[in-house]
Design an enzyme around this catalytic site. Structure first.
Site, PDB file in Angstrom:
ATOM      1  N   ASP A 182       0.835  -1.192   0.000  1.00  0.00           N
ATOM      2  CA  ASP A 182       0.000   0.000   0.000  1.00  0.00           C
ATOM      3  C   ASP A 182       0.876   1.251   0.000  1.00  0.00           C
ATOM      4  O   ASP A 182       1.795   1.362   0.819  1.00  0.00           O
ATOM      5  CB  ASP A 182      -0.903  -0.016   1.230  1.00  0.00           C
ATOM      6  CG  ASP A 182      -1.753   1.234   1.336  1.00  0.00           C
ATOM      7  OD1 ASP A 182      -1.404   2.110   2.148  1.00  0.00           O
ATOM      8  OD2 ASP A 182      -2.741   1.342   0.595  1.00  0.00           O
ATOM      9  N   GLY A 183       0.591   2.185  -0.894  1.00  0.00           N
ATOM     10  CA  GLY A 183       1.406   3.388  -1.004  1.00  0.00           C
ATOM     11  C   GLY A 183       1.398   4.233   0.253  1.00  0.00           C
ATOM     12  O   GLY A 183       2.430   4.801   0.640  1.00  0.00           O
ATOM     13  N   ASP A 200       0.759   7.994  -9.470  1.00  0.00           N
ATOM     14  CA  ASP A 200      -0.057   7.539 -10.599  1.00  0.00           C
ATOM     15  C   ASP A 200      -1.186   6.695 -10.028  1.00  0.00           C
ATOM     16  O   ASP A 200      -1.180   5.470 -10.126  1.00  0.00           O
ATOM     17  CB  ASP A 200       0.810   6.733 -11.568  1.00  0.00           C
ATOM     18  CG  ASP A 200       0.068   6.374 -12.843  1.00  0.00           C
ATOM     19  OD1 ASP A 200      -1.043   6.883 -13.045  1.00  0.00           O
ATOM     20  OD2 ASP A 200       0.599   5.557 -13.624  1.00  0.00           O
ATOM     21  N   ASP A 203      -8.755   7.155  -9.740  1.00  0.00           N
ATOM     22  CA  ASP A 203      -9.571   8.332  -9.470  1.00  0.00           C
ATOM     23  C   ASP A 203     -10.021   8.349  -8.009  1.00  0.00           C
ATOM     24  O   ASP A 203     -10.101   7.306  -7.359  1.00  0.00           O
ATOM     25  CB  ASP A 203     -10.797   8.338 -10.392  1.00  0.00           C
ATOM     26  CG  ASP A 203     -10.418   8.638 -11.835  1.00  0.00           C
ATOM     27  OD1 ASP A 203      -9.294   9.111 -12.043  1.00  0.00           O
ATOM     28  OD2 ASP A 203     -11.238   8.390 -12.732  1.00  0.00           O
TER      29      ASP A 203
END
Length: 332
Positions: A182-183, A200, A203
């Site tokens: 997970d970022g 990146d 939405d």
């Protein structure tokens, strides 16, 4: 993100890619695919009651190449009649073979060419690996020294490698440190610092909405080296929800003193444009003009969309949009 309850070829895990033959489109069931009896053709329609109400974008479908539901999202890949292979996540087009280079090049080369020494680069998301492909161009000219990519869904990488090979051809490059995680978790825990961070993401619906909040911008700032640059897709462009875009810029400016908005043109994105936010803590950086430039011959060798003039012109907005984004409004 949309929660589709679809039939078709669905798997409950994201560990393997087994399907080798196209799915029978006549029996395939997906909310975004419909049959037009007048033309006897199948169509994909991108619709969102929240993000772009009252409109839709359609592509004629030749084949359903793959469909699965990973742990995180609905993944659909189809071959279109005019845009080549198309990657769709949760009903929203992420990229097509025809025009993907526009977005991939602008989101990559604007921050890289704006930074005086972009040695260490972090990519959050980007599972189709198009940004990695563009960054490798700067690895090969010995500008970028290391790339770290954090992608939560390894299934997107595996499917892109198979069905979008020109985008994902560097997914195993020796200069790439690929982390499946997970970022947010990575940014909260990492002690590393980066010169450029490229977000990146999907939405801002469902879990991805966190990527568009002040707390996320603070995590990005904490992971930047002194005078580092961050860029992120804004989801919106000037033709969609301009008020949302202005609010997003305001949130970003709460964390970064130097914030600019630019946009790329590509027909497969709603309204034919996609906006990007570029930010840095360095007030003296002119993000709208590249610090490093290549001659015309090298630009033609490296890029299909980006060049030094496109870099500058992508920040130029029509009068009505520029006026609205620059005027302070307490109601936002």
């Amino acid at each position: 993100m949309h929660d589709y309850q679809n039939g078709g070829s669905v798997s409950s895990t994201s560990t393997t890619v087994e399907q080798d033959t196209p799915i029978d489109i006549t029996t395939f069931n997906h909310d975004a695919i419909s049959f037009d009896p007048k033309t006897s053709k199948y169509w994909f329609y991108e619709k969102s009651a929240d993000a772009f109400p009252g409109q839709a974008f359609g592509l004629q479908v030749d084949q359903i190449l793959y469909h699965t539901k990973s742990q995180y999202q609905d993944i659909l890949i189809f071959k279109s009649s005019s845009f080549g292979n198309v990657l769709v996540l949760n009903g929203i087009i992420q990229c097509t073979e025809k025009d993907e280079f526009a977005y991939q090049e602008l989101i990559t080369h604007v921050p890289i060419m704006s930074h005086p020494s972009p040695k260490k680069v972090l990519v959050i998301g980007g599972g189709d690996c198009g940004v990695i492909r563009e960054l490798i161009k700067h690895v090969e000219d010995q500008t970028v020294e290391s790339i770290t990519m954090v992608e939560i869904d390894d299934m997107v990488i595996k499917l892109s490698t198979k069905y979008l090979p020109q985008m994902a051809k560097y997914h195993n490059h020796p200069k790439l440190n690929l982390i499946i995680d997970d970022g947010f978790k990575f940014l909260r825990e990492t002690k590393l610092k980066f010169d450029v961070i490229i977000t990146d993401s999907s939405d801002p619906e469902g879990p991805a909405e966190e990527f568009f909040q002040v707390n996320y911008f603070k995590l990005l700032r904490n992971a930047l080296n002194h005078h580092g640059i961050v860029i992120m897709q804004s989801s919106e462009n000037i033709w969609l929800n301009l008020k949302y875009l202005k609010n997003l810029i305001k949130k970003c400016k709460y964390v970064f003193p130097n914030v600019k908005f630019c946009q790329c043109y590509m027909p497969s994105y709603t309204s034919g444009q996609l906006g990007l936010l570029v930010a840095t803590t360095n007030d003296s950086f002119n993000l709208t003009k590249p610090l490093r430039v290549f001659d015309r011959k090298k630009e033609s060798q490296l890029f299909k969309y980006y060049n030094q003039l496109v870099h500058q012109s992508s920040f130029i907005l029509p009068t009505w949009a520029q006026d609205y984004l620059e005027i302070d409004e307490e109601s936002i």
